[in-house]
Design an enzyme around this catalytic site. Structure first.
Site, PDB file in Angstrom:
ATOM      1  N   CYS A  20     -20.270  -2.513 -16.221  1.00  0.00           N
ATOM      2  CA  CYS A  20     -20.705  -3.575 -17.113  1.00  0.00           C
ATOM      3  C   CYS A  20     -19.510  -4.405 -17.534  1.00  0.00           C
ATOM      4  CB  CYS A  20     -21.398  -2.971 -18.326  1.00  0.00           C
ATOM      5  SG  CYS A  20     -22.984  -2.348 -17.845  1.00  0.00           S
ATOM      6  N   GLU A  32      12.196   7.862  -3.330  1.00  0.00           N
ATOM      7  CA  GLU A  32      10.938   8.378  -3.884  1.00  0.00           C
ATOM      8  C   GLU A  32       9.737   7.523  -3.496  1.00  0.00           C
ATOM      9  OE1 GLU A  32      12.946  10.188  -7.970  1.00  0.00           O
ATOM     10  OE2 GLU A  32      12.060   8.177  -8.000  1.00  0.00           O
TER      11      GLU A  32
HETATM   12  N1  LLP Z   1       9.956   6.598  -8.483  1.00  0.00           N
HETATM   13  C1  LLP Z   1       9.790   6.148  -9.734  1.00  0.00           C
HETATM   14  C2  LLP Z   1      10.789   6.506 -10.740  1.00  0.00           C
HETATM   15  C3  LLP Z   1       8.682   5.374 -10.069  1.00  0.00           C
HETATM   16  O1  LLP Z   1       8.549   4.929 -11.302  1.00  0.00           O
HETATM   17  C4  LLP Z   1       7.727   5.054  -9.082  1.00  0.00           C
HETATM   18  C5  LLP Z   1       6.555   4.251  -9.390  1.00  0.00           C
HETATM   19  C6  LLP Z   1       7.920   5.554  -7.784  1.00  0.00           C
HETATM   20  C7  LLP Z   1       9.048   6.312  -7.522  1.00  0.00           C
HETATM   21  C8  LLP Z   1       6.955   5.324  -6.664  1.00  0.00           C
HETATM   22  O2  LLP Z   1       6.745   3.976  -6.392  1.00  0.00           O
HETATM   23  P1  LLP Z   1       5.931   3.567  -5.069  1.00  0.00           P
HETATM   24  O3  LLP Z   1       6.774   3.929  -3.882  1.00  0.00           O
HETATM   25  O4  LLP Z   1       4.663   4.346  -5.066  1.00  0.00           O
HETATM   26  O5  LLP Z   1       5.683   2.118  -5.234  1.00  0.00           O
HETATM   27  N2  LLP Z   1       0.193   1.605 -10.600  1.00  0.00           N
HETATM   28  C9  LLP Z   1       1.018   0.609  -9.928  1.00  0.00           C
HETATM   29  C10 LLP Z   1       2.324   1.186  -9.449  1.00  0.00           C
HETATM   30  C11 LLP Z   1       3.147   1.797 -10.545  1.00  0.00           C
HETATM   31  C12 LLP Z   1       4.382   2.446  -9.995  1.00  0.00           C
HETATM   32  C13 LLP Z   1       5.143   3.145 -11.049  1.00  0.00           C
HETATM   33  N3  LLP Z   1       6.296   3.853 -10.583  1.00  0.00           N
HETATM   34  C14 LLP Z   1       0.229   0.046  -8.746  1.00  0.00           C
HETATM   35  O6  LLP Z   1      -0.919   0.444  -8.557  1.00  0.00           O
HETATM   36  O7  LLP Z   1       0.698  -0.844  -8.059  1.00  0.00           O
END
Ligand code: LLP
Length: 463
Positions: A391, A320
């Site tokens: 701000c 994913e």
């Molecule tokens: N699958 C599941 C079950 C997840 O919880 C996540 C991300 C992904 C796939 C995708 O992860 P990726 O490949 O995009 O890293 N807001 C944080 C990242 C939070 C990710 C949460 N889950 C940031 O900006 O670094």
């Protein structure tokens, strides 16, 4: 002074030691292809372009701040993941990184599946024509409405996250006269960040059901007895912005051990495993991400080896990736408003956006790069901090970077690798209007998410 650890890893929580900064790059005008989208180049005149269109024309037509997505690059990355994993595996793009209807269509056309984690993401996916059976539904606290919506629309799988949810989903499926395909999300005791991972028995976090203490085995036992559920596999997601495959290796070993235990206890070989997302990208030239084909090969080998050792049929693998597909494909374009040199410290460059369009620096101490894109410059480098117009003193877009010392108000600067978790985490703080997302391809630019207007703000405020 390091703040709380972040999913994107310890490097992102680092604060430079007093007085220590990396050296300025040899050429401030150079654009490192690692951090910029594929079609981004500097024209002979010195201006940066994407998809064949210069940033000045883009700023003129769409305003700033704005996110520009390189559609060619997005499709190429999606295709690279799809091709790398081949027909025996599935790639689910994680919509939380960034989702819009155009993105859904691109994914569909490139043969990817989609991971959603809310009713809103599911509605977006369905409204853009993603077939429901290619959607996985996630979340640690899905509402009854969301579960009903997911089952009624016929999603390919719901990833069960708790004991309560096993019963809840089974009950709703049964009352709708359906048998829902499900996976169980387990926490394998691997906390992975960037170049490190920690393997423990337990993970101290809200997602999934622990493998430890036989909890996941108990979850499987219950799911197998419920008529409303068809248990198709086990899911594991170990973290974010990961470069080292070793954490996935431990996770895969533990998941396969559970599959073997399920086979021994129930005589059932679960046909699928999902190893989640979390693969890292380059935010700065110091980051060295892996290519999809290396990741696919490494994961495939790990799972095959573990299954052979456990005498199990190799399950169908899914992954994913969110950030690794969309992250590098976009940049945020800002106009420089004010410039404040702080003697002996650094120069503060204020832009027309900020923490409302990129919360990651404030939230995680994330690192970004920045470049002057409306022209080239031969001026000496100056150490800058790019800040927004909110701000709040923590309203930082790029903590430490170098820009030419002749930078002036009205110049356009761009922050690359903002495709993931920037627009999707954008806010209206200070009643900022969330910027548009513009897709650029082969000399054409079109808005895929429009800029918010003051009417949008007032429409929600019912007075
Ligand atoms: N699958 C599941 C079950 C997840 O919880 C996540 C991300 C992904 C796939 C995708 O992860 P990726 O490949 O995009 O890293 N807001 C944080 C990242 C939070 C990710 C949460 N889950 C940031 O900006 O670094």
């Amino acid at each position: 002074m390091s703040r709380s650890a972040h999913p994107a890893g310890p490097r992102h929580a680092d604060v430079w030691p007093e007085g220590h900064y990396s050296a300025p790059p040899a050429d401030l005008n150079a654009l490192d292809p690692k951090v910029w989208a594929q079609t981004v180049t500097r024209t002979d005149a010195g201006e940066v372009s994407v998809g064949g269109i210069g940033v000045a024309a883009l700023a003129e037509e769409f305003g700033t701040p704005a996110y520009f997505v390189d559609e060619t690059d997005f499709r190429a990355r999606a295709r690279a993941w799809r091709t790398a994993f081949g027909n025996d595996a599935d790639v689910f793009y994680a919509g939380k990184a960034f989702l819009s209807r155009a993105i859904v269509r691109w994914l569909h056309e490139e043969g990817l599946n989609l991971d959603v984690c809310s009713g809103g993401e599911l509605t977006t996916a369905l409204s853009a024509g993603m077939p429901a059976d290619r959607i996985a539904f996630h979340g640690n606290n899905k509402s009854t409405d969301e579960i009903t919506q997911a089952i009624e629309s016929g999603v390919g799988r719901i990833v069960l996250d708790s004991f309560q949810e096993i019963v809840r989903v089974a009950h709703i499926a049964q009352s709708l006269g359906k048998r829902q395909r499900v996976q169980i999300r387990v926490t394998v005791g691997v906390e992975a960040h960037t170049h490190e991972f920690i393997a423990t028995a337990h993970e101290d976090q809200k997602f999934g059901i622990a493998l430890a203490d036989g909890q996941a085995a108990e979850a499987v036992r219950r799911a197998l007895t419920l008529d409303g559920l068809e248990l198709i596999g086990i899911h594991s997601h170990i973290g974010s912005q990961i470069f080292d495959m070793a954490g996935f290796e431990v996770a895969a070993r533990r998941v396969v051990a559970l599959l073997a235990a399920v086979r021994d206890e129930h005589g059932v070989e679960l046909p699928e495993i999902d190893l989640g997302g979390g693969l890292g990208i380059a935010y700065t030239s110091d980051d060295d991400p892996r290519e999809p084909h290396e990741i696919a090969k490494a994961l495939g080998e790990i799972v095959t080896r573990e299954c052979e050792a456990a005498k199990l049929r190799t399950p169908r693998i899914s992954v994913e990736p969110g950030r690794a597909i969309v992250g590098p494909t976009a940049f945020t374009l800002y106009e420089v408003g004010t410039i404040k040199p702080l003697e002996g410290l650094r120069t503060y460059v204020s832009v027309d956006g900020g923490m409302s369009d990129n919360i990651r620096t404030a939230l995680y101490d994330a690192e970004y790069s920045v470049a002057l894109v409306s022209r080239t410059s031969d001026a000496e480098p100056m150490l800058v901090r790019v800040v927004g117009k909110h701000c709040e003193s923590g309203d930082i877009v790029v903590k430490d970077a170098f820009l030419p010392s002749d930078l002036a108000p009205g110049d356009l600067i761009a922050v690359p690798a903002t495709g993931a978790y920037c627009r999707s985490m954008a806010s209206n703080y200070n009643h900022a209007l969330r910027p548009p997302v513009v897709a650029v391809r082969d000399g054409e630019a079109r808005v895929i998410v429009r800029r918010e207007t003051e009417e949008d703000l007032l429409r929600l405020d019912v007075g």
